[in-house]
Design a protein around this motif. Structure first.
Motif, PDB file in Angstrom:
ATOM      1  N   SER A 238       0.923  -1.305   0.237  1.00  0.00           N
ATOM      2  CA  SER A 238       0.011   0.003  -0.131  1.00  0.00           C
ATOM      3  C   SER A 238       0.855   1.324  -0.033  1.00  0.00           C
ATOM      4  N   LEU A 239       2.072   1.273   0.736  1.00  0.00           N
ATOM      5  CA  LEU A 239       2.815   2.201   0.744  1.00  0.00           C
ATOM      6  C   LEU A 239       3.382   2.686  -0.872  1.00  0.00           C
TER       7      LEU A 239
ATOM      8  N   ALA B  12      -4.289   8.044  -4.329  1.00  0.00           N
ATOM      9  CA  ALA B  12      -3.096   8.068  -3.291  1.00  0.00           C
ATOM     10  C   ALA B  12      -3.922   8.484  -1.844  1.00  0.00           C
ATOM     11  N   GLN B  13      -4.816   9.251  -1.766  1.00  0.00           N
ATOM     12  CA  GLN B  13      -5.438   9.474  -0.334  1.00  0.00           C
ATOM     13  C   GLN B  13      -5.908   8.062   0.321  1.00  0.00           C
ATOM     14  N   TYR B  14      -6.710   7.437  -0.530  1.00  0.00           N
ATOM     15  CA  TYR B  14      -7.135   6.031  -0.280  1.00  0.00           C
ATOM     16  C   TYR B  14      -5.932   5.141   0.523  1.00  0.00           C
ATOM     17  N   MET B  15      -4.905   5.069  -0.417  1.00  0.00           N
ATOM     18  CA  MET B  15      -3.977   4.061  -0.165  1.00  0.00           C
ATOM     19  C   MET B  15      -3.058   4.613   1.057  1.00  0.00           C
ATOM     20  N   ALA B  16      -2.939   5.853   1.184  1.00  0.00           N
ATOM     21  CA  ALA B  16      -2.195   6.596   2.135  1.00  0.00           C
ATOM     22  C   ALA B  16      -2.894   6.110   3.612  1.00  0.00           C
ATOM     23  N   VAL B  17      -4.206   6.306   3.444  1.00  0.00           N
ATOM     24  CA  VAL B  17      -5.151   5.925   4.596  1.00  0.00           C
ATOM     25  C   VAL B  17      -5.001   4.500   4.997  1.00  0.00           C
ATOM     26  N   GLU B  18      -4.883   3.473   4.043  1.00  0.00           N
ATOM     27  CA  GLU B  18      -4.673   1.979   4.525  1.00  0.00           C
ATOM     28  C   GLU B  18      -3.352   1.908   5.084  1.00  0.00           C
TER      29      GLU B  18
ATOM     30  N   ALA C 160       0.621   6.254  -7.090  1.00  0.00           N
ATOM     31  CA  ALA C 160      -0.567   7.152  -7.270  1.00  0.00           C
ATOM     32  C   ALA C 160      -0.138   8.796  -7.195  1.00  0.00           C
ATOM     33  N   ILE C 161       0.756   9.084  -6.237  1.00  0.00           N
ATOM     34  CA  ILE C 161       1.321  10.316  -6.426  1.00  0.00           C
ATOM     35  C   ILE C 161       2.241  10.780  -7.605  1.00  0.00           C
TER      36      ILE C 161
END
Lengths: 148, 265
Positions: free
Chosen positions: A93-94, A109-115, A100-101
């Protein structure tokens, strides 16, 4: 699930070597990796929805396992814990977040960062809880402080 | 007579200060080596304080962050001695070294060994290298295992394992030319990215993203990031935030390194 368990165990064994663990402890690190992912799968399949609480439970159980092994073999618990917990480490996920960035896809990017944060916090809370219990036990035994 | 006595006492005091300075130097070498081998700041602080007390300190002030260690020792028979060590490289994990230092610390706590013996033991542990073939095998198993773990096929796993060996080779060859960790990770990711993209082009049936994720696990600072959050929760805030910010920058460097070959091939 079985494939994931085997692959996770193999990955933990590999990381045991990468982290310079003595060969005689490598099977224990692999067993820790198996336990870690098995507990996570039980948590996410039967108890909770979402990744956070299964990660906390799995990290805590793995940390407890490492502390016990550390006491038995007189080695630092982190030597077992670090490779064993790798299946939970949010490497994928990182990567997807950064991917995505770079691709300018900020919603993904936002969704994966939260994960990523959920996994990271979950591991940190799980391991800190067990570490704190053992630290309190040690303080009671020593009746002193590390800063003295 | 009085002046001779005073000179003798001064000489003895100077010797004691020199002794404690040499001891502190060894303590900082232990701390630096433990830190760069993967021990947490907590563990390093505890170990240095315990050894210092075993060698006659009535009090030990130990402050360790990921880039610096400051230790002040208050011996009962001398004035306080302070030394600082700047830690420039994050190093690479070597838990057998951490374990050896942990054992040495416990041994010193029971019966302090002489300074000469301590110096020899520290040098021997610091120079201890993990077998290269095990590091390569570890990279192969970890990359192959995690490519399958994250949803790849057996073929993806085999190719990720092959690329894992290449990543390991790059890691061992590129470290000395890289001025810092960001450039090092970028170069490793760039090389790995080209190889994996070429594999994807050569074998259309495989999933290059799964191979990439398997190999990224070898480079991505996921463990460091997790430990940084643990440090923050444990009260080692400076170390935790420093490492957390570093890992975010490192992850960015990795993503850029992997993206370039994907755009080009």
């Amino acid at each position: 699930m079985i494939i994931q368990l085997i692959a996770g165990t193999t990955g933990a064994l590999g990381f045991g070597m990468l982290f310079g663990l003595r060969p005689k402890y490598l099977p224990i690190a692999a067993l820790g990796g198996f336990l870690c992912w098995a507990v996570y799968l039980v948590g996410i399949t039967f108890i909770w929805e979402g990744v956070f609480w299964p990660t906390v439970l799995s990290a805590a159980v793995t940390s407890l396992f490492s502390e016990i092994i550390g006491k038995i073999y007189h080695i630092p618990a982190s030597a077992i814990y670090t490779p064993a917990v790798v299946p939970l480490v949010p490497g994928a996920s990182l990567y997807y977040t950064m991917n995505a960035i770079v691709a300018n896809d900020w919603i993904k990017a936002q969704y994966m960062a939260v994960e990523t944060v959920k996994y990271t916090l979950g591991i940190a809370i799980g391991m800190s809880a067990v570490y704190t219990i053992f630290a309190i036990k040690k303080r009671i035994q020593l009746k002193g402080s590390r800063y003295e | 007579m009085t002046s001779t006595m005073s000179a003798l006492q001064t000489g003895e005091r100077v010797n004691r200060i020199e002794y404690y300075n040499a001891l502190m130097n060894q303590l900082l070498t232990i701390g630096e080596s433990m830190l760069t081998s993967g021990a947490g700041v907590n563990k390093v602080e505890e170990t240095l304080a315990a050894i210092g007390r075993a060698y006659g300190a009535s009090r030990m002030d130990v402050f360790v962050i990921t880039s610096c260690a400051i230790v002040t020792m208050y011996p009962e028979d001398s004035c306080a001695v302070t030394q600082t060590r700047r830690i420039l490289s994050p190093g690479s994990p070597n838990f057998s070294r951490v374990e050896a230092f942990s054992k040495l610390s416990k041994e010193c706590e029971r019966t302090p060994i002489t300074l000469e013996e301590l110096t020899d033991r520290v040098e021997s542990i610091v120079s201890r290298q993990y077998p290269e073939k095990l590091i390569y095998l570890g990279s192969v198993l970890a990359a192959g295992g995690f490519a399958v773990f994250f949803g790849g096929t057996l073929m993806d796993g085999i190719l990720a394992a092959a690329a894992g060996a290449f990543v390991c080779y790059c890691q061992r060859r590129l470290a000395w030319i890289s001025p810092n960790q960001v450039v090092y990770l970028f170069l490793c990711a760039l090389c790995a990215g080209f190889v994996i993209s070429a594999m994807g082009a050569a074998f259309p049936a495989v999933h290059p993203d799964m191979i990439m994720i398997g190999d990224i696990m070898l480079l991505i600072p996921g463990v460091a990031m997790t430990h940084s959050v643990r440090d923050i929760l444990a009260g080692d805030t400076i170390s935790g935030f420093m490492r957390l910010l570093e890992t975010i920058v490192w992850a960015g460097a990795l993503a850029c390194g992997f993206m370039i070959p994907m755009w080009l091939i």
